[in-house]
Design an enzyme around this catalytic site. Sequence first.
Site, PDB file in Angstrom:
ATOM      1  N   HIS A   1       0.845  -1.190   0.000  1.00  0.00           N
ATOM      2  CA  HIS A   1       0.000   0.000   0.000  1.00  0.00           C
ATOM      3  C   HIS A   1       0.882   1.242   0.000  1.00  0.00           C
ATOM      4  O   HIS A   1       1.840   1.325   0.771  1.00  0.00           O
ATOM      5  CB  HIS A   1      -0.892   0.013   1.242  1.00  0.00           C
ATOM      6  CG  HIS A   1      -1.696   1.274   1.381  1.00  0.00           C
ATOM      7  ND1 HIS A   1      -2.417   1.799   0.333  1.00  0.00           N
ATOM      8  CD2 HIS A   1      -1.884   2.123   2.420  1.00  0.00           C
ATOM      9  CE1 HIS A   1      -3.016   2.899   0.734  1.00  0.00           C
ATOM     10  NE2 HIS A   1      -2.698   3.126   1.989  1.00  0.00           N
TER      11      HIS A   1
ATOM     12  N   HIS B   1       0.741   5.828  -0.948  1.00  0.00           N
ATOM     13  CA  HIS B   1       0.030   7.029  -1.400  1.00  0.00           C
ATOM     14  C   HIS B   1       0.886   7.708  -2.462  1.00  0.00           C
ATOM     15  O   HIS B   1       1.002   8.933  -2.472  1.00  0.00           O
ATOM     16  CB  HIS B   1      -0.203   7.990  -0.238  1.00  0.00           C
ATOM     17  CG  HIS B   1      -1.025   7.433   0.869  1.00  0.00           C
ATOM     18  ND1 HIS B   1      -1.013   7.968   2.139  1.00  0.00           N
ATOM     19  CD2 HIS B   1      -1.899   6.391   0.908  1.00  0.00           C
ATOM     20  CE1 HIS B   1      -1.841   7.273   2.914  1.00  0.00           C
ATOM     21  NE2 HIS B   1      -2.371   6.315   2.197  1.00  0.00           N
TER      22      HIS B   1
ATOM     23  N   ASP C   1       1.900  -4.776 -20.701  1.00  0.00           N
ATOM     24  CA  ASP C   1       2.775  -5.830 -20.175  1.00  0.00           C
ATOM     25  C   ASP C   1       2.424  -6.169 -18.727  1.00  0.00           C
ATOM     26  O   ASP C   1       2.174  -7.318 -18.382  1.00  0.00           O
ATOM     27  CB  ASP C   1       4.241  -5.361 -20.168  1.00  0.00           C
ATOM     28  CG  ASP C   1       4.856  -5.266 -21.550  1.00  0.00           C
ATOM     29  OD1 ASP C   1       4.278  -5.822 -22.508  1.00  0.00           O
ATOM     30  OD2 ASP C   1       5.925  -4.635 -21.656  1.00  0.00           O
TER      31      ASP C   1
ATOM     32  N   HIS D   1      -7.809   7.948  -2.092  1.00  0.00           N
ATOM     33  CA  HIS D   1      -6.905   7.376  -1.097  1.00  0.00           C
ATOM     34  C   HIS D   1      -5.522   7.095  -1.693  1.00  0.00           C
ATOM     35  O   HIS D   1      -4.609   7.897  -1.522  1.00  0.00           O
ATOM     36  CB  HIS D   1      -7.559   6.119  -0.499  1.00  0.00           C
ATOM     37  CG  HIS D   1      -6.770   5.503   0.599  1.00  0.00           C
ATOM     38  ND1 HIS D   1      -7.232   4.451   1.353  1.00  0.00           N
ATOM     39  CD2 HIS D   1      -5.525   5.758   1.070  1.00  0.00           C
ATOM     40  CE1 HIS D   1      -6.325   4.110   2.250  1.00  0.00           C
ATOM     41  NE2 HIS D   1      -5.289   4.886   2.087  1.00  0.00           N
TER      42      HIS D   1
ATOM     43  N   TYR E   1       8.784 -13.239 -21.398  1.00  0.00           N
ATOM     44  CA  TYR E   1       9.806 -12.255 -21.075  1.00  0.00           C
ATOM     45  C   TYR E   1      10.656 -12.690 -19.878  1.00  0.00           C
ATOM     46  O   TYR E   1      10.160 -13.372 -18.987  1.00  0.00           O
ATOM     47  CB  TYR E   1       9.102 -10.923 -20.766  1.00  0.00           C
ATOM     48  CG  TYR E   1      10.006  -9.815 -20.313  1.00  0.00           C
ATOM     49  CD1 TYR E   1      10.717  -9.063 -21.241  1.00  0.00           C
ATOM     50  CD2 TYR E   1      10.148  -9.516 -18.956  1.00  0.00           C
ATOM     51  CE1 TYR E   1      11.537  -8.033 -20.818  1.00  0.00           C
ATOM     52  CE2 TYR E   1      10.965  -8.488 -18.536  1.00  0.00           C
ATOM     53  CZ  TYR E   1      11.664  -7.761 -19.472  1.00  0.00           C
ATOM     54  OH  TYR E   1      12.470  -6.747 -19.058  1.00  0.00           O
TER      55      TYR E   1
HETATM   56 ZN    ZN Z   1      -3.427   4.743   3.014  1.00  0.00          ZN
END
Ligand code: ZN
Length: 223
Positions: free
Chosen positions: A98, A100, A123, A163, A217
């Site tokens: 995660h 930002h 790709d 977010h 690849y």
């Molecule tokens: Zn967050």
Amino acid sequence: MSGATVRKLRETVCRLHEELVRYGLVAWTAGNVSGRVPGEDLFVIKPSGVSYDDLTPESIVVCDLDGELVEGELAPSSDTAAHAYVYRAMPQVGGVVHTHSTYASAWAARGEAIPCVLTAMADEFGGEIPVGPFALIGGDDIGKGIVATLEGHRSPAVLMQNHGVFTIGADARAAVKAAVMCEDVARTVHVAVQLGEPLPIAQPDIDRLYDRYQNVYGQRSPR
Ligand SMILES: [Zn+2]
């Protein structure tokens, strides 16, 4: 659980956080990596609020798939519930990231999917990078939104509206790669949009690019 396996995974996940910093995907402590413990209903994740410079393998915490702390001295990341939900719902996922990151989150702020207008996107993502619903932290809403968006989608990345980015992968390293590539194409397509209308890539060409990259690849060794 196997102590050696968990110790090695803690080292790997600790080191992968350096990649978030290296690629400029995080400010302060706002980003986290987790990795599933192979063969166990457990994953390891960043502790909450610890700066990347201070992260050590020992500080990485172990949680069960309900997001409850199993081993470790610090509280798990505040995003742990979302990671846990993804591991419960998607057994093939071995890593979750995660961030930002700036350009990808700018698309998320507009609730706009990043269109597939670069071969590198075909790709890695096999099409557009989709937008997930607006969801508040706490509880399962973010996790549900991630899973509902990514299930049945080729993209390993989702832009959660207003977010930021969540990515998945077969392991933690693959999820970090997806987060790096997501920000890279978000920036390039953003620049392209400033200059005019990006040209779409025909679906059969997207399919061919995706198939070649995913199956041919590279060096044919474990990624
Ligand atoms: Zn967050």
